[in-house]
Structure formats: structure tokens, C-alpha cells
Scaffold this motif. Structure first.
Motif, mmCIF file in Angstrom:
data_model
loop_
_atom_site.group_PDB
_atom_site.id
_atom_site.type_symbol
_atom_site.label_atom_id
_atom_site.label_comp_id
_atom_site.label_asym_id
_atom_site.label_seq_id
_atom_site.Cartn_x
_atom_site.Cartn_y
_atom_site.Cartn_z
ATOM 1 N N LEU A 9 15.928 -29.704 -15.141
ATOM 2 C CA LEU A 9 14.517 -30.028 -15.333
ATOM 3 C C LEU A 9 14.028 -29.716 -16.750
ATOM 4 O O LEU A 9 12.859 -29.919 -17.047
ATOM 5 C CB LEU A 9 13.659 -29.261 -14.321
ATOM 6 C CG LEU A 9 13.926 -29.597 -12.869
ATOM 7 C CD1 LEU A 9 13.123 -28.676 -11.965
ATOM 8 C CD2 LEU A 9 13.604 -31.041 -12.583
ATOM 9 N N VAL A 12 11.591 -32.079 -18.865
ATOM 10 C CA VAL A 12 11.008 -33.087 -17.981
ATOM 11 C C VAL A 12 9.669 -32.555 -17.464
ATOM 12 O O VAL A 12 9.609 -31.468 -16.900
ATOM 13 C CB VAL A 12 11.944 -33.398 -16.782
ATOM 14 C CG1 VAL A 12 11.340 -34.475 -15.897
ATOM 15 C CG2 VAL A 12 13.302 -33.818 -17.273
ATOM 16 N N THR A 13 8.609 -33.316 -17.666
ATOM 17 C CA THR A 13 7.294 -32.877 -17.209
ATOM 18 C C THR A 13 7.107 -33.219 -15.737
ATOM 19 O O THR A 13 7.803 -34.090 -15.193
ATOM 20 C CB THR A 13 6.171 -33.536 -18.023
ATOM 21 O OG1 THR A 13 6.183 -34.949 -17.765
ATOM 22 C CG2 THR A 13 6.319 -33.268 -19.514
ATOM 23 N N GLN A 16 6.357 -36.863 -15.325
ATOM 24 C CA GLN A 16 7.549 -37.708 -15.396
ATOM 25 C C GLN A 16 8.310 -37.666 -14.079
ATOM 26 O O GLN A 16 8.824 -38.689 -13.612
ATOM 27 C CB GLN A 16 8.468 -37.250 -16.530
ATOM 28 C CG GLN A 16 7.920 -37.517 -17.910
ATOM 29 C CD GLN A 16 8.753 -36.850 -19.003
ATOM 30 O OE1 GLN A 16 9.366 -35.804 -18.780
ATOM 31 N NE2 GLN A 16 8.757 -37.455 -20.178
ATOM 32 N N ILE A 17 8.368 -36.490 -13.465
ATOM 33 C CA ILE A 17 9.044 -36.348 -12.176
ATOM 34 C C ILE A 17 8.361 -37.215 -11.130
ATOM 35 O O ILE A 17 9.005 -37.977 -10.411
ATOM 36 C CB ILE A 17 9.066 -34.864 -11.733
ATOM 37 C CG1 ILE A 17 10.011 -34.069 -12.619
ATOM 38 C CG2 ILE A 17 9.459 -34.731 -10.265
ATOM 39 C CD1 ILE A 17 9.951 -32.566 -12.404
ATOM 40 N N GLU A 20 8.805 -41.055 -11.792
ATOM 41 C CA GLU A 20 10.173 -41.490 -11.479
ATOM 42 C C GLU A 20 10.403 -41.550 -9.974
ATOM 43 O O GLU A 20 10.976 -42.513 -9.458
ATOM 44 C CB GLU A 20 11.186 -40.548 -12.139
ATOM 45 C CG GLU A 20 12.615 -40.992 -11.995
ATOM 46 C CD GLU A 20 12.963 -42.220 -12.821
ATOM 47 O OE1 GLU A 20 13.874 -42.962 -12.394
ATOM 48 O OE2 GLU A 20 12.348 -42.441 -13.865
ATOM 49 N N GLU A 63 10.478 -30.786 -7.012
ATOM 50 C CA GLU A 63 11.525 -30.671 -8.029
ATOM 51 C C GLU A 63 12.910 -30.766 -7.401
ATOM 52 O O GLU A 63 13.810 -31.404 -7.955
ATOM 53 C CB GLU A 63 11.364 -29.371 -8.806
ATOM 54 C CG GLU A 63 10.168 -29.389 -9.742
ATOM 55 C CD GLU A 63 9.899 -28.048 -10.410
ATOM 56 O OE1 GLU A 63 10.482 -27.012 -9.993
ATOM 57 O OE2 GLU A 63 9.093 -28.038 -11.360
ATOM 58 N N TYR A 66 13.540 -34.343 -6.615
ATOM 59 C CA TYR A 66 13.815 -35.062 -7.863
ATOM 60 C C TYR A 66 15.266 -34.860 -8.294
ATOM 61 O O TYR A 66 15.970 -35.820 -8.613
ATOM 62 C CB TYR A 66 12.859 -34.587 -8.959
ATOM 63 C CG TYR A 66 13.145 -35.162 -10.326
ATOM 64 C CD1 TYR A 66 12.766 -36.464 -10.639
ATOM 65 C CD2 TYR A 66 13.793 -34.418 -11.304
ATOM 66 C CE1 TYR A 66 13.018 -36.992 -11.887
ATOM 67 C CE2 TYR A 66 14.051 -34.942 -12.554
ATOM 68 C CZ TYR A 66 13.661 -36.233 -12.840
ATOM 69 O OH TYR A 66 13.916 -36.760 -14.075
#
Length: 102
Positions: A9, A12-13, A16-17, A20, A63, A66
């Protein structure tokens, strides 16, 4: 400066997570995997960001989803599951939530 080469991670903000995951899975599938109201009731990126920034346990689950979705690797071995040659969406049926208890 902190270098975190093994942190998937890193850099990666949260936005953005969410973007996506929404593009790959959609809010409906995200709500099935992470049962939180910001994914199931009038979902939007803005409302999800607001909730997840205030709620660490939910952010941890998003998270983890993701990381699983991006790696597309099962977290445990599937039981006698037939292999598909070309999946249309990432397979999240074998997803197992990691324990957040210390």
C-alpha cells in the motif's frame, strides 16, 4: 525518508484504492465483501472516503480487499474448485478476512 519496499500500500492513497476497487468490482460487490453502509446505501467515493478515514477497522478491511483483488491470489487454497480459463471479474469467493486483534 521511509522506504517501504514490501508494503503493497506504500504510495497508494485511500481514494486511489476506492476508485480502483469500484472500477474492478463495483459498489455492489464491495458491499457484499465489506458490509458497510457507505458501500450498500447510496454509495459514492466521497461518502466512502469520509467514513473510512474515521473508521480504522473498516479501512483495514477495504485495504485487505484491495490487496487481495490486485494480487488476484487466493488467500487460502480452494477446495476442489474447477479452474476457469479466463475470469471476467476477480474471484473474491475465497477471500478470508485477516484478524485485526492484537
Amino acid at each position: 525518508m521511509n522506504n517501504q519496499p514490501k508494503n503493497p500500500l506504500h504510495g497508494v492513497t485511500l481514494e486511489q484504492i476506492l476508485v480502483e476497487l469500484e472500477q474492478r468490482l463495483g459498489f455492489k460487490a464491495m458491499g457484499e465483501q465489506v458490509n458497510i453502509k457507505c458501500f450498500t446505501d447510496s454509495p459514492s467515493i466521497k461518502s466512502s472516503l469520509k467514513f473510512l478515514r474515521k473508521t480504522p477497522w473498516a479501512r483495514d478491511k477495504v485495504e485487505a480487499l484491495y490487496i487481495h483483488t490486485m494480487s488476484n491470489k487466493p488467500l487460502r487454497k480452494p477446495r476442489n474448485k474447477p479452474k476457469l480459463t479466463e475470469p471476467t471479474q476477480p474471484d473474491t469467493s475465497d477471500f478470508v478476512w485477516p484478524s485485526i486483534k492484537k
